[in-house]
Each structure stands twice: as structure tokens, then as C-alpha cells.
Design an enzyme around this catalytic site. Structure first.
Site, PDB file in Angstrom:
ATOM      1  N   ASP A 106       0.864  -1.180   0.000  1.00 49.79           N
ATOM      2  CA  ASP A 106       0.000   0.000   0.000  1.00 49.79           C
ATOM      3  C   ASP A 106       0.907   1.238   0.000  1.00 49.79           C
ATOM      4  O   ASP A 106       1.417   1.631  -1.046  1.00 49.79           O
ATOM      5  CB  ASP A 106      -0.904  -0.108   1.236  1.00 49.79           C
ATOM      6  CG  ASP A 106      -1.970   0.953   1.313  1.00 49.79           C
ATOM      7  OD1 ASP A 106      -2.447   1.408   0.268  1.00 49.79           O
ATOM      8  OD2 ASP A 106      -2.367   1.330   2.438  1.00 49.79           O
ATOM      9  N   VAL A 156      -9.750  -3.431   0.477  1.00 46.74           N
ATOM     10  CA  VAL A 156     -10.195  -4.778   0.114  1.00 46.74           C
ATOM     11  C   VAL A 156     -10.036  -5.752   1.278  1.00 46.74           C
ATOM     12  O   VAL A 156      -9.214  -5.542   2.175  1.00 46.74           O
ATOM     13  CB  VAL A 156      -9.432  -5.300  -1.124  1.00 46.74           C
ATOM     14  CG1 VAL A 156      -9.768  -4.477  -2.360  1.00 46.74           C
ATOM     15  CG2 VAL A 156      -7.920  -5.323  -0.881  1.00 46.74           C
ATOM     16  N   ASP A 162      -8.247  -8.442   6.253  1.00 40.79           N
ATOM     17  CA  ASP A 162      -9.378  -8.193   7.138  1.00 40.79           C
ATOM     18  C   ASP A 162      -9.865  -6.758   7.093  1.00 40.79           C
ATOM     19  O   ASP A 162      -9.173  -5.851   6.638  1.00 40.79           O
ATOM     20  CB  ASP A 162      -8.961  -8.470   8.587  1.00 40.79           C
ATOM     21  CG  ASP A 162      -8.056  -7.358   9.136  1.00 40.79           C
ATOM     22  OD1 ASP A 162      -7.027  -7.070   8.496  1.00 40.79           O
ATOM     23  OD2 ASP A 162      -8.401  -6.766  10.176  1.00 40.79           O
TER      24      ASP A 162
HETATM   25  P1  5GP Z   1       1.716  -0.307   3.860  1.00 41.31           P
HETATM   26  O1  5GP Z   1       2.712  -0.314   4.957  1.00 41.31           O
HETATM   27  O2  5GP Z   1       2.240  -0.697   2.506  1.00 41.31           O
HETATM   28  O3  5GP Z   1       0.943   0.993   3.823  1.00 41.31           O
HETATM   29  O4  5GP Z   1       0.590  -1.279   4.268  1.00 41.31           O
HETATM   30  C1  5GP Z   1       0.688  -2.580   4.180  1.00 41.31           C
HETATM   31  C2  5GP Z   1      -0.292  -3.191   5.156  1.00 41.31           C
HETATM   32  O5  5GP Z   1      -1.486  -2.398   5.283  1.00 41.31           O
HETATM   33  C3  5GP Z   1      -0.739  -4.496   4.593  1.00 41.31           C
HETATM   34  O6  5GP Z   1       0.095  -5.537   5.048  1.00 41.31           O
HETATM   35  C4  5GP Z   1      -2.137  -4.615   5.119  1.00 41.31           C
HETATM   36  O7  5GP Z   1      -2.102  -5.220   6.395  1.00 41.31           O
HETATM   37  C5  5GP Z   1      -2.634  -3.206   5.285  1.00 41.31           C
HETATM   38  N1  5GP Z   1      -3.505  -2.786   4.150  1.00 41.31           N
HETATM   39  C6  5GP Z   1      -3.227  -1.889   3.193  1.00 41.31           C
HETATM   40  N2  5GP Z   1      -4.241  -1.775   2.310  1.00 41.31           N
HETATM   41  C7  5GP Z   1      -5.182  -2.634   2.721  1.00 41.31           C
HETATM   42  C8  5GP Z   1      -6.473  -2.995   2.211  1.00 41.31           C
HETATM   43  O8  5GP Z   1      -6.982  -2.523   1.183  1.00 41.31           O
HETATM   44  N3  5GP Z   1      -7.154  -3.935   2.918  1.00 41.31           N
HETATM   45  C9  5GP Z   1      -6.654  -4.505   4.064  1.00 41.31           C
HETATM   46  N4  5GP Z   1      -7.421  -5.403   4.667  1.00 41.31           N
HETATM   47  N5  5GP Z   1      -5.443  -4.205   4.562  1.00 41.31           N
HETATM   48  C10 5GP Z   1      -4.715  -3.270   3.905  1.00 41.31           C
END
Ligand code: 5GP
Ligand code: MG
Length: 183
Positions: A106, A156, A162
């Protein structure tokens, strides 16, 4: 919590299994190591990792498999802090070729932190594999070595992911639609 519904299927079980199979073949062709370690980031990666590592046995590869818990999300859909390793993996990754598996890329903070953490622990190489990628949300430059699907900027759930602890068991990836109050 805002009202929401989880009805729209974004990726079907069949699409998931086909793509995970393809990813497994890509990885089998590209990764040759006598010291392979697969680390899943909990909790979201547990179903993806379980499906993905089955290529190993088919290719006579016998990795060590472990997990670490990283947390950056509360009960909502926006990160509230820098991701932290709240439970480290327990196997020794010194000189290992590590593949980190996460559910979704993300902002990029979690994967970047996980890679830095495993390199600091002495891994020889660290590759990354994510089921989903939301490039529109990237804050920290980060690209996965292996990626299942690129998706739009939607929240999602399903196949391990979740919302507020629920929906991980769905066999597909679904979109969460938040209902804006009228009036
Ligand atoms: P980042 O550190 O890249 O922002 O986030 C990664 C983490 O955010 C992922 O491992 C996940 O746990 C959570 N995350 C990011 N986008 C989503 C999403 O659309 N749905 C869910 N359920 N978790 C997300
Ligand atoms: Mg996660």
C-alpha cells in the site's frame, strides 16, 4: 464505525488460484538457493503464503518457513503509525536467501521496514512477494519482486485480508464500500 458493505467481488477464487500458481512458477524459475527462508507477514499473508509455498514441494525445494507480525493499522482503514515488528521471526536468517510474503503493498512502509529488518538480521538476499499492489497509494518508494495483482485505490478484504479483524476467511478478494450518510 461508518456503515459499510462487502459485496463486490474484485478477484474471484479461480483468478486467485491461477495467478498464485503463475507466481509460484515465476519464483521457482528465478530463485535457486540452498538456504531459502520464506517469511510471512502476519496476519494478512497467511492464506496467500500457504497456497504459494506449495510450489516448493513440487520443485523439490525445502525452505524454512516462519512469520513475523507487523502492525500499523488500528481498527480502521488508515495507517495510524509507522509499522512496527511486534513479533519477530524466530529462525536464524543469517546468510539466508529470504522471501518476504505480504498480502498487500500500500504505502510501502511495511515492506520497506520488513526488508531493512531482515537485512539487519544478516540475510544474504531479501526478495519480496505480495499478492496485491495499490501503486496509487505509495508514499515510500517500494516495488515488489513478485506481485499477484495490481488493484485500484480501494480497501479490500478476503483471502487473509481483514476489516476490523473480520472477512479474512472469504475465498475471494472483495471491495469494502463505505456508505456516506445522507442528509
Ligand atoms: P503499507 O505499509 O504498505 O501501507 O501497508 C501494508 C499493510 O497495510 C498491509 O500488510 C495490510 O495489512 C494493510 N492494508 C493496506 N491496504 C489494505 C487494504 O486494502 N485492505 C486490508 N485489509 N489491509 C490493507
Ligand atoms: Mg499486513
Amino acid at each position: 464505525m461508518k456503515p459499510y458493505h462487502v459485496d463486490d467481488v474484485l478477484i474471484t477464487p479461480r483468478q486467485l488460484s491461477q495467478r498464485v500458481d503463475e507466481l509460484a512458477h515465476e519464483m521457482a524459475a528465478g530463485i535457486h538457493s540452498d538456504n531459502l527462508v520464506v517469511i510471512g507477514i502476519l496476519r494478512g499473508s497467511f492464506i496467500f503464503l500457504a497456497d504459494l509455498v506449495r510450489w516448493c514441494s513440487m520443485n523439490d525445494v525445502h525452505p524454512r518457513i516462519d512469520f513475523m507480525i507487523m502492525e500499523s493499522y488500528g481498527s480502521g482503514t488508515k495507517p495510524f503509525q509507522e509499522p512496527q515488528v511486534s513479533r519477530d521471526c524466530s529462525i536464524d536468517v543469517t546468510d539466508a536467501d529470504v522471501v518476504v510474503v505480504d498480502d498487500i503493498l500500500d504505502t510501502g512502509r511495511t515492506l520497506k521496514k520488513a526488508v531493512a529488518h531482515l537485512k539487519a538480521k544478516g540475510a544474504r538476499t531479501v526478495r519480496t512477494c505480495v499478492l496485491l499492489d495499490k501503486p496509487a497509494r505509495r508514499i515510500v518508494p517500494c516495488q515488489a519482486d513478485y506481485c499477484g495483482f495490481t488493484i485500484p485505490d480501494e480497501f479490500v478484504v478476503g483471502y487473509g485480508l481483514d476489516y476490523d479483524g473480520r472477512y479474512r476467511e472469504l475465498p475471494h478478494i472483495a471491495k469494502v464500500t463505505f456508505i456516506e450518510p445522507t442528509s
